[in-house]
Design a protein around this motif. Structure first.
Motif, PDB file in Angstrom:
ATOM      1  N   THR A  91       0.828  -1.204   0.000  1.00  0.00           N
ATOM      2  CA  THR A  91       0.000   0.000   0.000  1.00  0.00           C
ATOM      3  C   THR A  91       0.863   1.255   0.000  1.00  0.00           C
ATOM      4  N   HIS A  92       1.885   1.275   0.844  1.00  0.00           N
ATOM      5  CA  HIS A  92       2.771   2.437   0.928  1.00  0.00           C
ATOM      6  C   HIS A  92       3.486   2.664  -0.405  1.00  0.00           C
ATOM      7  N   GLN A  93       3.988   1.601  -1.014  1.00  0.00           N
ATOM      8  CA  GLN A  93       4.689   1.742  -2.289  1.00  0.00           C
ATOM      9  C   GLN A  93       3.758   2.248  -3.386  1.00  0.00           C
ATOM     10  N   LEU A  94       2.508   1.781  -3.380  1.00  0.00           N
ATOM     11  CA  LEU A  94       1.546   2.246  -4.377  1.00  0.00           C
ATOM     12  C   LEU A  94       1.288   3.742  -4.207  1.00  0.00           C
ATOM     13  N   ALA A  95       1.110   4.185  -2.961  1.00  0.00           N
ATOM     14  CA  ALA A  95       0.870   5.602  -2.706  1.00  0.00           C
ATOM     15  C   ALA A  95       2.082   6.448  -3.110  1.00  0.00           C
ATOM     16  N   GLN A  96       3.280   5.953  -2.828  1.00  0.00           N
ATOM     17  CA  GLN A  96       4.489   6.684  -3.206  1.00  0.00           C
ATOM     18  C   GLN A  96       4.614   6.805  -4.723  1.00  0.00           C
ATOM     19  N   ARG A  97       4.329   5.722  -5.437  1.00  0.00           N
ATOM     20  CA  ARG A  97       4.413   5.748  -6.905  1.00  0.00           C
ATOM     21  C   ARG A  97       3.400   6.740  -7.483  1.00  0.00           C
ATOM     22  N   LEU A  98       2.202   6.719  -6.937  1.00  0.00           N
ATOM     23  CA  LEU A  98       1.172   7.624  -7.435  1.00  0.00           C
ATOM     24  C   LEU A  98       1.549   9.079  -7.155  1.00  0.00           C
ATOM     25  N   GLU A  99       2.019   9.353  -5.956  1.00  0.00           N
ATOM     26  CA  GLU A  99       2.398  10.725  -5.604  1.00  0.00           C
ATOM     27  C   GLU A  99       3.558  11.214  -6.481  1.00  0.00           C
ATOM     28  N   ALA A 100       4.542  10.338  -6.715  1.00  0.00           N
ATOM     29  CA  ALA A 100       5.675  10.719  -7.565  1.00  0.00           C
ATOM     30  C   ALA A 100       5.233  10.958  -9.004  1.00  0.00           C
ATOM     31  N   ALA A 101       4.310  10.144  -9.496  1.00  0.00           N
ATOM     32  CA  ALA A 101       3.829  10.312 -10.871  1.00  0.00           C
ATOM     33  C   ALA A 101       3.056  11.624 -11.022  1.00  0.00           C
ATOM     34  N   ILE A 102       2.242  11.961 -10.033  1.00  0.00           N
ATOM     35  CA  ILE A 102       1.497  13.218 -10.080  1.00  0.00           C
ATOM     36  C   ILE A 102       2.451  14.409 -10.047  1.00  0.00           C
ATOM     37  N   ALA A 103       3.491  14.304  -9.228  1.00  0.00           N
ATOM     38  CA  ALA A 103       4.454  15.406  -9.092  1.00  0.00           C
ATOM     39  C   ALA A 103       5.188  15.697 -10.392  1.00  0.00           C
ATOM     40  N   THR A 104       5.293  14.709 -11.267  1.00  0.00           N
ATOM     41  CA  THR A 104       5.991  14.899 -12.549  1.00  0.00           C
ATOM     42  C   THR A 104       5.011  15.078 -13.713  1.00  0.00           C
ATOM     43  N   THR A 105       3.752  15.353 -13.402  1.00  0.00           N
ATOM     44  CA  THR A 105       2.731  15.575 -14.435  1.00  0.00           C
ATOM     45  C   THR A 105       2.073  16.927 -14.187  1.00  0.00           C
ATOM     46  N   PRO A 106       2.746  18.018 -14.560  1.00  0.00           N
ATOM     47  CA  PRO A 106       2.227  19.350 -14.237  1.00  0.00           C
ATOM     48  C   PRO A 106       0.877  19.668 -14.852  1.00  0.00           C
ATOM     49  N   THR A 107       0.505  18.961 -15.925  1.00  0.00           N
ATOM     50  CA  THR A 107      -0.787  19.235 -16.556  1.00  0.00           C
ATOM     51  C   THR A 107      -1.955  18.920 -15.621  1.00  0.00           C
ATOM     52  N   LEU A 108      -1.723  18.108 -14.587  1.00  0.00           N
ATOM     53  CA  LEU A 108      -2.792  17.794 -13.646  1.00  0.00           C
ATOM     54  C   LEU A 108      -3.159  18.995 -12.785  1.00  0.00           C
TER      55      LEU A 108
END
Length: 444
Positions: free
Chosen positions: A110-127
């Motif tokens: 669960t922690h790894q999934l949340a970290q991956r999602l947060e990192a992906a959002i941080a590198t997607t400025p269009t969001l």
């Protein structure tokens, strides 16, 4: 006093605070909804130095500082960024937040999934074009965030990864995407968010409070269109049991959201009406740092903190850590204050007709077990729980008389859920305190 309340339509943050009657509101979003003990002390010091000495816990696992003077905003922001309690720039701060279930261990699935999602959002400025209220959630296999709103929800059930866009269903069951790897499900989440932006082009405007007020929408408003979206045609599945398919009649309290020691997790403690004294938070963090330095504080969306220490607290430790102070903490699952909810009310909110929180606490002892009472200072019904059996809404305030000891009189309307409407006239606050049976006329 009878004019309709104004709905802001956006959420404050560290870089974009919101003005209220008592000053500026600054919302702090700790990464993974987790505070180190040092960060907890720094947060408490910020409240004592720059704002109201009471901190608020939000229903998205965030912290709120109130009463901040405008001249203190730059120093507060600098302190929060330095403590890693706020994003380093306004662009990152405008990206959607990830709410993580408190029930995770360091580096588990669960922690790894949340970290991956947060990192992906941080590198997607269009969001950043998403509405400010748009949010992601990473749940646990036990579905603890079932009653917590989220536009896109992800979880791992022990075998596969699942993703559910809020509002999308196949008949009576939730419609989900599934994957065998975390990277795939995270990319699906980003693709869904991009799809939402594309079908609601007004969201591509500059992210400001004004545009959010006019254009704020949520995934559930557009979810039915997903069934016909070519990118996911034929991929929707319904899990037999997952984060959006709870057994009937399940409540938050039945999903471990109750104060007490929980084996293999730690101690769950609540804050009365979600308000935590900065002094009490600092005392708890200081004691833990001295005696249990590996402890973390997980902020929950249930107005509670999970203290991750796996050793139960003994009587002397309760006192030294300050957890014995009932004005600051709720440590028993049967505490009636867990049954009441209230908005900020006066003097904090400019739209509230009168104070709300003192009345909620005064009525708590009369709320039957299993019930929830919500007290709202205006028609917006802020801080309303999902399944409140009764809601009190302030409708009018009689000005105080000329007598020196007289006070303004608050009048409330009483509502039941829509499935059991009631048409009582307005009731005086004093009458409610003297005759609480006016509220609870029948068993749940």
């Amino acid at each position: 006093m009878t004019s309709l309340p104004s709905i802001q339509g956006w959420c404050p943050s560290s870089w974009q605070p919101m003005h209220a009657a008592d000053g500026w509101i600054v919302r702090v979003r700790p990464p993974m909804a987790r505070l180190t003990l040092v960060q907890a002390q720094q947060l408490a010091q910020c409240a004592l130095a720059f704002g109201d000495p009471m901190l608020e816990l939000s229903r998205r696992g965030n912290w709120q500082l109130r009463g901040v003077q405008e001249k203190h905003l730059p120093a507060l922001l600098h302190t929060l960024v330095k403590a890693n309690l706020a994003s380093a720039n306004a662009q990152t701060d405008a990206l959607p937040a990830v709410l993580c279930t408190p029930w995770y261990k360091q580096n588990d699935v669960t922690h790894q999934l949340a970290q991956r999602l947060e990192a992906a959002i941080a590198t997607t400025p269009t969001l950043g074009a998403l509405p400010s209220k748009f949010g992601f959630a990473v749940d646990d296999p036990e579905c603890s965030l079932h009653y917590t709103p989220a536009d896109i929800r992800l979880w791992h059930d022990g075998q596969r990864y699942w993703l559910h866009p809020d509002g999308l269903r196949l008949g009576t069951a939730p419609a989900c995407l599934t994957a065998t790897s975390p990277d795939t499900i995270v990319q699906q989440a980003l693709a869904l968010a991009a799809w939402f932006i594309n079908i609601t082009p007004s969201h591509a405007a500059t992210h400001t409070p004004q545009t959010s007020i006019q254009r704020a929408r949520r995934m559930r408003h557009a979810a039915t269109q997903l069934l016909h979206a070519p990118l996911w045609q034929g991929q929707w599945q319904s899990p037999c049991f997952a984060g959006t398919a709870m057994p009937p009649h399940t409540t938050e309290q039945e999903m471990r959201a109750r104060p007490g020691f929980i084996a293999n997790w730690g101690q769950l403690v609540a804050a009365p009406l979600g308000r935590v004294s900065a002094r009490a938070l600092a005392q708890l963090a200081q004691w833990l740092q001295q005696h249990r330095p590996d402890t973390m504080l997980h902020t929950t969306p249930w107005r509670m903190l999970l203290i991750t220490s796996l050793q139960p607290f003994h009587l002397a430790q309760w006192r030294c850590s300050g957890l014995h102070q009932s004005d600051d903490w709720i440590t028993q699952a049967q505490d009636p204050r867990l049954r009441v909810f209230a908005c900020s009310g006066q003097p904090h909110c400019p739209q509230a007709l009168a104070p709300t929180q003192p009345l909620a606490l005064k009525l708590a002892d009369n709320v039957p077990p299993g019930w929830q009472l919500h007290v709202s200072g205006c028609a917006k019904a802020c801080a309303q729980p999902t399944n409140a059996q009764r809601t009190l809404t302030l409708t009018a305030v009689t000005p105080p008389s000329t007598e020196s000891n007289a006070q303004a009189s608050a009048w409330f309307s009483i509502q039941r859920p829509a499935t059991a409407p009631i048409h009582w006239p307005t009731v005086h606050a004093q009458a409610l305190c003297e005759q609480p049976d006016l509220l609870f006329d029948s068993p749940p």
